[in-house]
Write a protein that holds these residues in place. Sequence first.
Motif, PDB file in Angstrom:
ATOM      1  N   GLN A 268      -2.900  -2.682  19.585  1.00 40.71           N
ATOM      2  CA  GLN A 268      -2.845  -2.621  18.122  1.00 40.71           C
ATOM      3  C   GLN A 268      -1.908  -1.482  17.717  1.00 40.71           C
ATOM      4  O   GLN A 268      -2.100  -0.337  18.116  1.00 40.71           O
ATOM      5  N   LEU A 269      -0.892  -1.809  16.935  1.00 42.68           N
ATOM      6  CA  LEU A 269       0.074  -0.813  16.485  1.00 42.68           C
ATOM      7  C   LEU A 269      -0.395  -0.218  15.162  1.00 42.68           C
ATOM      8  O   LEU A 269      -0.751  -0.952  14.225  1.00 42.68           O
ATOM      9  N   HIS A 270      -0.366   1.099  15.092  1.00 41.43           N
ATOM     10  CA  HIS A 270      -0.651   1.800  13.840  1.00 41.43           C
ATOM     11  C   HIS A 270       0.688   2.289  13.297  1.00 41.43           C
ATOM     12  O   HIS A 270       1.335   3.147  13.910  1.00 41.43           O
ATOM     13  N   ILE A 271       1.119   1.707  12.192  1.00 40.79           N
ATOM     14  CA  ILE A 271       2.432   1.978  11.612  1.00 40.79           C
ATOM     15  C   ILE A 271       2.247   2.873  10.392  1.00 40.79           C
ATOM     16  O   ILE A 271       1.445   2.571   9.512  1.00 40.79           O
ATOM     17  N   GLU A 272       2.994   3.974  10.340  1.00 41.19           N
ATOM     18  CA  GLU A 272       2.861   4.930   9.250  1.00 41.19           C
ATOM     19  C   GLU A 272       4.229   5.291   8.688  1.00 41.19           C
ATOM     20  O   GLU A 272       5.243   5.199   9.385  1.00 41.19           O
ATOM     21  N   ASP A 274       5.979   8.167   5.392  1.00 42.62           N
ATOM     22  CA  ASP A 274       5.674   9.288   4.506  1.00 42.62           C
ATOM     23  C   ASP A 274       5.575   8.789   3.070  1.00 42.62           C
ATOM     24  O   ASP A 274       6.577   8.511   2.431  1.00 42.62           O
ATOM     25  N   ARG A 275       4.363   8.665   2.579  1.00 44.21           N
ATOM     26  CA  ARG A 275       4.179   8.123   1.237  1.00 44.21           C
ATOM     27  C   ARG A 275       4.656   9.075   0.147  1.00 44.21           C
ATOM     28  O   ARG A 275       4.764   8.682  -1.015  1.00 44.21           O
ATOM     29  N   SER A 276       4.942  10.353   0.508  1.00 45.47           N
ATOM     30  CA  SER A 276       5.469  11.301  -0.476  1.00 45.47           C
ATOM     31  C   SER A 276       6.992  11.380  -0.441  1.00 45.47           C
ATOM     32  O   SER A 276       7.587  12.157  -1.183  1.00 45.47           O
ATOM     33  N   ALA A 277       7.633  10.570   0.423  1.00 40.21           N
ATOM     34  CA  ALA A 277       9.098  10.563   0.484  1.00 40.21           C
ATOM     35  C   ALA A 277       9.671  10.093  -0.852  1.00 40.21           C
ATOM     36  O   ALA A 277       9.098   9.229  -1.530  1.00 40.21           O
ATOM     37  N   GLU A 278      10.810  10.640  -1.220  1.00 38.21           N
ATOM     38  CA  GLU A 278      11.407  10.329  -2.521  1.00 38.21           C
ATOM     39  C   GLU A 278      11.641   8.833  -2.715  1.00 38.21           C
ATOM     40  O   GLU A 278      11.331   8.294  -3.778  1.00 38.21           O
ATOM     41  N   PRO A 279      12.182   8.107  -1.710  1.00 38.86           N
ATOM     42  CA  PRO A 279      12.378   6.666  -1.926  1.00 38.86           C
ATOM     43  C   PRO A 279      11.067   5.910  -2.147  1.00 38.86           C
ATOM     44  O   PRO A 279      11.036   4.920  -2.882  1.00 38.86           O
ATOM     45  N   ILE A 280       9.975   6.359  -1.517  1.00 37.71           N
ATOM     46  CA  ILE A 280       8.685   5.700  -1.702  1.00 37.71           C
ATOM     47  C   ILE A 280       8.188   5.902  -3.128  1.00 37.71           C
ATOM     48  O   ILE A 280       7.703   4.974  -3.784  1.00 37.71           O
ATOM     49  N   LEU A 281       8.311   7.127  -3.626  1.00 39.22           N
ATOM     50  CA  LEU A 281       7.836   7.427  -4.975  1.00 39.22           C
ATOM     51  C   LEU A 281       8.612   6.658  -6.035  1.00 39.22           C
ATOM     52  O   LEU A 281       8.079   6.321  -7.092  1.00 39.22           O
ATOM     53  N   GLU A 304       0.324  -0.906  -3.793  1.00 35.25           N
ATOM     54  CA  GLU A 304      -0.836  -0.171  -3.292  1.00 35.25           C
ATOM     55  C   GLU A 304      -0.684   0.146  -1.812  1.00 35.25           C
ATOM     56  O   GLU A 304      -0.963   1.264  -1.368  1.00 35.25           O
ATOM     57  N   LEU A 305      -0.231  -0.834  -1.021  1.00 32.35           N
ATOM     58  CA  LEU A 305      -0.086  -0.623   0.406  1.00 32.35           C
ATOM     59  C   LEU A 305       1.036   0.366   0.703  1.00 32.35           C
ATOM     60  O   LEU A 305       0.920   1.213   1.588  1.00 32.35           O
ATOM     61  N   LEU A 306       2.130   0.270  -0.049  1.00 28.54           N
ATOM     62  CA  LEU A 306       3.238   1.195   0.145  1.00 28.54           C
ATOM     63  C   LEU A 306       2.778   2.628  -0.102  1.00 28.54           C
ATOM     64  O   LEU A 306       3.125   3.545   0.647  1.00 28.54           O
ATOM     65  N   GLN A 307       1.988   2.824  -1.148  1.00 32.70           N
ATOM     66  CA  GLN A 307       1.481   4.158  -1.455  1.00 32.70           C
ATOM     67  C   GLN A 307       0.390   4.591  -0.488  1.00 32.70           C
ATOM     68  O   GLN A 307       0.158   5.785  -0.306  1.00 32.70           O
ATOM     69  N   HIS A 308      -0.286   3.632   0.131  1.00 28.71           N
ATOM     70  CA  HIS A 308      -1.321   3.962   1.119  1.00 28.71           C
ATOM     71  C   HIS A 308      -0.712   4.642   2.333  1.00 28.71           C
ATOM     72  O   HIS A 308      -1.323   5.523   2.933  1.00 28.71           O
ATOM     73  N   GLY A 309       0.489   4.223   2.725  1.00 30.29           N
ATOM     74  CA  GLY A 309       1.223   4.930   3.770  1.00 30.29           C
ATOM     75  C   GLY A 309       0.996   4.453   5.188  1.00 30.29           C
ATOM     76  O   GLY A 309       1.538   5.050   6.114  1.00 30.29           O
ATOM     77  N   SER A 310       0.243   3.388   5.403  1.00 28.45           N
ATOM     78  CA  SER A 310       0.028   2.926   6.780  1.00 28.45           C
ATOM     79  C   SER A 310      -0.508   1.499   6.777  1.00 28.45           C
ATOM     80  O   SER A 310      -1.060   1.010   5.776  1.00 28.45           O
ATOM     81  N   LEU A 311      -0.351   0.833   7.931  1.00 26.74           N
ATOM     82  CA  LEU A 311      -0.958  -0.459   8.177  1.00 26.74           C
ATOM     83  C   LEU A 311      -1.079  -0.635   9.680  1.00 26.74           C
ATOM     84  O   LEU A 311      -0.519   0.137  10.456  1.00 26.74           O
TER      85      LEU A 311
END
Length: 508
Positions: A268-272, A274-281, A304-311
């Motif tokens: 199982q891959l845990h992909i993360e 940086d939800r505080s990165a400028e492009p994400i915001l 919501e998922l983009l701001q969550h920062g992982s899947l």
Amino acid sequence: MVAEDLDYATWTAEGHSISIEYPNSVLEEIRLEAVKGITLLRHGGVEVGGVLFGSKEGDRIRIDAFRAVRSEYAYGPNFILSRNDEVALEKLLQEAKADPSLDGMERVGWYHSHTRTAVFLSETDIAVYNQYFPQPWQVVLILHPSQLGPTEAGFFFREPDGLRSESSYNSFTIYPIIKTPPIRAQDPEIDAEVVTPQPVTPTWKAQALTQLLTLPPERPAKLRWPWVAASIVLGVLGVGVLAGGFHISGLPAGHRSLDLRATDQGGQLHIEWDRSAEPILAARKATILIQDGDRKVETPLSEELLQHGSLTYQRKTNDVEIRLQVFGDDPDPAQESTRLIGLPTAPAERLEAADRTEPSHTQTPQPIVFEQNTVPAYRGPSRGRLIWTGLVPAKGNVEIAGNRASTGEVVGSLPDVPVRVKAYPANFSRSAIVAYVPVLSGSKEIREAPSRTNGWTAMVYKRDAKRASGVTVTQAPSARNHWRKIALRADRKVSAVVIDWEVLDRKR
């Protein structure tokens, strides 16, 4: 410039007579300390610092040793000395006089890592420099480490007309020292054998690569050199060695960092990211593409998922490439990719679960549903605090997004839910942070003991309407900026700001 031979290097600044000599091995040990610090916490780790020992002869400074100062991090992950830290530093300096391994040496300066900011001297750095290293010739070494190993660094020194603090005259890069064993001639009758390296528990990627390159073969092998050469090439290309496989990160030139990373746990891959990165915001939409062997999956990410920062993703093969694309106002998307190669075979039950998510070839393709696609209800604290430190001139501005600031450093972050904020100019005393507020009911000051709710930082709120008016919130957290951004204007020079937040709505 930095002139190097195999064992020593000399740092100089054009137009200045100062020169700083040091063994490469000493700076390598300091670099390792700094890199270790960033692995201790997510999103920046902790900063480290210590004392440089050596000698002085005219304008030549020689560094021969160092001693780390162990901080209690009373003010968060930044290397800001508490009273206990100052006592520890004073004790270290006294004990150094009787340390036989430092015989004939004196303190020539100090070093400090910046994990969230660049190579420069902050106001806090300058205060330590002036208090404990006041001699005109003593120096400072600032490092900005990375988990991949190479560390940006720069020396600072006093000049007759002041101190250049905004940047070093000559920044340079400290690369990991990688030693390869000598190549021995092989007897033609010996059968060729590929040497398979043993898995290495990763601490940081370059260290794992170093260990891999120095593993001795069980017996001579003709293919030893191609493996060593390939490993060196991988190191140059930024390929880290993980336990059981390779991890390759692709960063386009001039990219805007998303800090995309992935780890494997039993298939199982845990992909993360940086939800505080400028492009994400600033994102309008985002997509993630996963190339799992011959299988290709691409799906949009909800806000919501983009701001969550992982899947998480259940892989089928031992070769998985991941690409994240974030689209904003710029014509070109911000994107990063990462690839994991040579992973162990996934357990059978994981493969069966992955098969169940295989898109149908006869029906209209549907987006793959990833785990963690929904964000849980907020159950964190109802109030908290951010502390910003740096230097903003009168009429200057500072923006804080997540745990990053346009200038200076931030300890703490917003909870990513609707909040109201109040900002107060502040300064540091010996035992607490003093914030100036316009109104206090029935008292001139309120003291708050260190506790979990205030980040274990003693606080004093003092009533001072004039000083409190020195900071204004020009942009508050809102749905438009995902409740993560604050903009401040300083009406007068400010070196610290306390930002108290309170949750408005407990539902996400």
